[in-house]
Design a protein around this motif. Structure first.
Motif, PDB file in Angstrom:
ATOM      1  N   LYS A   9      -8.470   4.951  -6.065  1.00 48.69           N
ATOM      2  CA  LYS A   9      -8.714   5.592  -4.781  1.00 48.69           C
ATOM      3  C   LYS A   9      -8.144   4.659  -3.730  1.00 48.69           C
ATOM      4  O   LYS A   9      -8.017   3.452  -3.951  1.00 48.69           O
ATOM      5  CB  LYS A   9     -10.218   5.807  -4.533  1.00 48.69           C
ATOM      6  CG  LYS A   9     -10.801   6.946  -5.345  1.00 48.69           C
ATOM      7  CD  LYS A   9     -12.203   7.258  -4.884  1.00 48.69           C
ATOM      8  CE  LYS A   9     -12.759   8.463  -5.646  1.00 48.69           C
ATOM      9  NZ  LYS A   9     -14.107   8.799  -5.170  1.00 48.69           N
ATOM     10  N   VAL A  10      -7.801   5.218  -2.582  1.00 48.03           N
ATOM     11  CA  VAL A  10      -7.272   4.422  -1.482  1.00 48.03           C
ATOM     12  C   VAL A  10      -8.180   4.561  -0.271  1.00 48.03           C
ATOM     13  O   VAL A  10      -8.848   5.580  -0.097  1.00 48.03           O
ATOM     14  CB  VAL A  10      -5.822   4.833  -1.127  1.00 48.03           C
ATOM     15  CG1 VAL A  10      -4.889   4.629  -2.301  1.00 48.03           C
ATOM     16  CG2 VAL A  10      -5.758   6.267  -0.644  1.00 48.03           C
ATOM     17  N   THR A  11      -8.211   3.512   0.547  1.00 43.64           N
ATOM     18  CA  THR A  11      -9.050   3.549   1.745  1.00 43.64           C
ATOM     19  C   THR A  11      -8.520   2.578   2.793  1.00 43.64           C
ATOM     20  O   THR A  11      -7.823   1.611   2.461  1.00 43.64           O
ATOM     21  CB  THR A  11     -10.516   3.213   1.418  1.00 43.64           C
ATOM     22  OG1 THR A  11     -11.310   3.399   2.590  1.00 43.64           O
ATOM     23  CG2 THR A  11     -10.690   1.788   0.926  1.00 43.64           C
ATOM     24  N   ASN A  12      -8.883   2.838   4.024  1.00 37.93           N
ATOM     25  CA  ASN A  12      -8.597   1.925   5.133  1.00 37.93           C
ATOM     26  C   ASN A  12      -9.852   1.159   5.533  1.00 37.93           C
ATOM     27  O   ASN A  12      -9.831   0.405   6.489  1.00 37.93           O
ATOM     28  CB  ASN A  12      -8.081   2.706   6.342  1.00 37.93           C
ATOM     29  CG  ASN A  12      -6.760   3.369   6.062  1.00 37.93           C
ATOM     30  OD1 ASN A  12      -5.940   2.844   5.321  1.00 37.93           O
ATOM     31  ND2 ASN A  12      -6.555   4.540   6.634  1.00 37.93           N
ATOM     32  N   ASN A  17       0.334   8.048  -0.519  1.00 37.50           N
ATOM     33  CA  ASN A  17       1.735   8.319  -0.825  1.00 37.50           C
ATOM     34  C   ASN A  17       2.542   7.033  -0.956  1.00 37.50           C
ATOM     35  O   ASN A  17       3.407   6.918  -1.818  1.00 37.50           O
ATOM     36  CB  ASN A  17       2.363   9.238   0.227  1.00 37.50           C
ATOM     37  CG  ASN A  17       1.866  10.655   0.099  1.00 37.50           C
ATOM     38  OD1 ASN A  17       1.388  11.067  -0.959  1.00 37.50           O
ATOM     39  ND2 ASN A  17       1.969  11.416   1.170  1.00 37.50           N
ATOM     40  N   TRP A  18       2.256   6.063  -0.098  1.00 39.70           N
ATOM     41  CA  TRP A  18       2.952   4.779  -0.162  1.00 39.70           C
ATOM     42  C   TRP A  18       2.663   4.074  -1.486  1.00 39.70           C
ATOM     43  O   TRP A  18       3.590   3.586  -2.145  1.00 39.70           O
ATOM     44  CB  TRP A  18       2.527   3.906   1.022  1.00 39.70           C
ATOM     45  CG  TRP A  18       3.051   2.512   0.941  1.00 39.70           C
ATOM     46  CD1 TRP A  18       4.274   2.069   1.349  1.00 39.70           C
ATOM     47  CD2 TRP A  18       2.371   1.377   0.407  1.00 39.70           C
ATOM     48  NE1 TRP A  18       4.393   0.727   1.091  1.00 39.70           N
ATOM     49  CE2 TRP A  18       3.243   0.282   0.519  1.00 39.70           C
ATOM     50  CE3 TRP A  18       1.111   1.178  -0.160  1.00 39.70           C
ATOM     51  CZ2 TRP A  18       2.890  -1.002   0.087  1.00 39.70           C
ATOM     52  CZ3 TRP A  18       0.761  -0.086  -0.588  1.00 39.70           C
ATOM     53  CH2 TRP A  18       1.640  -1.167  -0.464  1.00 39.70           C
ATOM     54  N   ALA A  19       1.388   4.015  -1.883  1.00 40.34           N
ATOM     55  CA  ALA A  19       1.015   3.341  -3.134  1.00 40.34           C
ATOM     56  C   ALA A  19       1.661   4.026  -4.336  1.00 40.34           C
ATOM     57  O   ALA A  19       2.184   3.359  -5.234  1.00 40.34           O
ATOM     58  CB  ALA A  19      -0.509   3.312  -3.285  1.00 40.34           C
ATOM     59  N   MET A  20       1.629   5.361  -4.355  1.00 39.67           N
ATOM     60  CA  MET A  20       2.237   6.092  -5.467  1.00 39.67           C
ATOM     61  C   MET A  20       3.744   5.837  -5.515  1.00 39.67           C
ATOM     62  O   MET A  20       4.312   5.631  -6.585  1.00 39.67           O
ATOM     63  CB  MET A  20       1.930   7.586  -5.368  1.00 39.67           C
ATOM     64  CG  MET A  20       0.463   7.898  -5.595  1.00 39.67           C
ATOM     65  SD  MET A  20       0.004   9.644  -5.761  1.00 39.67           S
ATOM     66  CE  MET A  20       1.056  10.515  -4.679  1.00 39.67           C
ATOM     67  N   TYR A  21       4.400   5.809  -4.365  1.00 41.49           N
ATOM     68  CA  TYR A  21       5.837   5.531  -4.321  1.00 41.49           C
ATOM     69  C   TYR A  21       6.131   4.138  -4.883  1.00 41.49           C
ATOM     70  O   TYR A  21       7.037   3.965  -5.710  1.00 41.49           O
ATOM     71  CB  TYR A  21       6.378   5.639  -2.887  1.00 41.49           C
ATOM     72  CG  TYR A  21       7.788   5.112  -2.789  1.00 41.49           C
ATOM     73  CD1 TYR A  21       8.867   5.923  -3.141  1.00 41.49           C
ATOM     74  CD2 TYR A  21       8.037   3.796  -2.410  1.00 41.49           C
ATOM     75  CE1 TYR A  21      10.158   5.425  -3.098  1.00 41.49           C
ATOM     76  CE2 TYR A  21       9.327   3.297  -2.373  1.00 41.49           C
ATOM     77  CZ  TYR A  21      10.382   4.106  -2.716  1.00 41.49           C
ATOM     78  OH  TYR A  21      11.665   3.606  -2.698  1.00 41.49           O
ATOM     79  N   VAL A  52      -2.194  -5.095   2.173  1.00 42.86           N
ATOM     80  CA  VAL A  52      -2.833  -4.234   1.188  1.00 42.86           C
ATOM     81  C   VAL A  52      -3.414  -5.104   0.090  1.00 42.86           C
ATOM     82  O   VAL A  52      -2.830  -6.141  -0.277  1.00 42.86           O
ATOM     83  CB  VAL A  52      -1.807  -3.249   0.580  1.00 42.86           C
ATOM     84  CG1 VAL A  52      -2.460  -2.342  -0.435  1.00 42.86           C
ATOM     85  CG2 VAL A  52      -1.144  -2.426   1.665  1.00 42.86           C
ATOM     86  N   SER A  53      -4.563  -4.702  -0.428  1.00 41.09           N
ATOM     87  CA  SER A  53      -5.158  -5.449  -1.547  1.00 41.09           C
ATOM     88  C   SER A  53      -5.669  -4.478  -2.596  1.00 41.09           C
ATOM     89  O   SER A  53      -5.868  -3.286  -2.334  1.00 41.09           O
ATOM     90  CB  SER A  53      -6.284  -6.357  -1.053  1.00 41.09           C
ATOM     91  OG  SER A  53      -7.287  -5.599  -0.404  1.00 41.09           O
ATOM     92  N   SER A  61       1.115   8.102   4.417  1.00 45.55           N
ATOM     93  CA  SER A  61      -0.275   7.811   4.061  1.00 45.55           C
ATOM     94  C   SER A  61      -0.309   6.660   3.064  1.00 45.55           C
ATOM     95  O   SER A  61       0.670   6.391   2.349  1.00 45.55           O
ATOM     96  CB  SER A  61      -0.939   9.046   3.451  1.00 45.55           C
ATOM     97  OG  SER A  61      -0.415   9.295   2.157  1.00 45.55           O
ATOM     98  N   LEU A  62      -1.435   5.986   3.005  1.00 46.57           N
ATOM     99  CA  LEU A  62      -1.615   4.891   2.052  1.00 46.57           C
ATOM    100  C   LEU A  62      -1.452   5.395   0.623  1.00 46.57           C
ATOM    101  O   LEU A  62      -0.819   4.747  -0.214  1.00 46.57           O
ATOM    102  CB  LEU A  62      -2.987   4.247   2.252  1.00 46.57           C
ATOM    103  CG  LEU A  62      -3.332   3.076   1.340  1.00 46.57           C
ATOM    104  CD1 LEU A  62      -2.321   1.942   1.491  1.00 46.57           C
ATOM    105  CD2 LEU A  62      -4.740   2.573   1.637  1.00 46.57           C
TER     106      LEU A  62
END
Length: 93
Positions: A62-65, A28-32, A86-87, A25-26
């Motif tokens: 917050k994250v979004t697509n 989980n990826w961002a947190m990693y 990603v931005s 997920s976006l």
């Protein structure tokens, strides 16, 4: 806080691993990515997660697509599936 946001933007636009939506997920990826670069990422009731800043503050994310009708009171990490990038959209102060 602006300097911290700039570093966070650099991390997500030049990540240690690419975002692959079919693998993770976006969020989980961002947190990693942020943890990989030494940020303290914590649970946040006001957002998907928060980054603790030296001096006691927190930056909420917050994250979004879908970058439509985003709340101006929080920082957003946005995945553009068409451009495959990603931005970061910082909150309006």
């Amino acid at each position: 806080m602006e300097k911290v946001l700039k570093v966070i933007e650099d991390v997500i636009t030049n990540p240690p691993i690419p975002h692959e939506p079919y693998k993770q997920s976006l969020k989980n990826w961002a947190m990693y990515c942020l943890r990989d670069r030494g940020f303290i990422v914590v649970y946040a009731q006001k957002g998907d997660f928060a980054v603790e800043v030296k001096g006691g503050g927190k930056l909420y994310f917050k994250v979004t697509n879908n970058a439509v009708d985003l709340d101006d009171n929080i920082n957003w990490i946005v995945w553009d599936g068409a451009a495959k990038k990603v931005s970061l959209i910082p909150q309006m102060l």
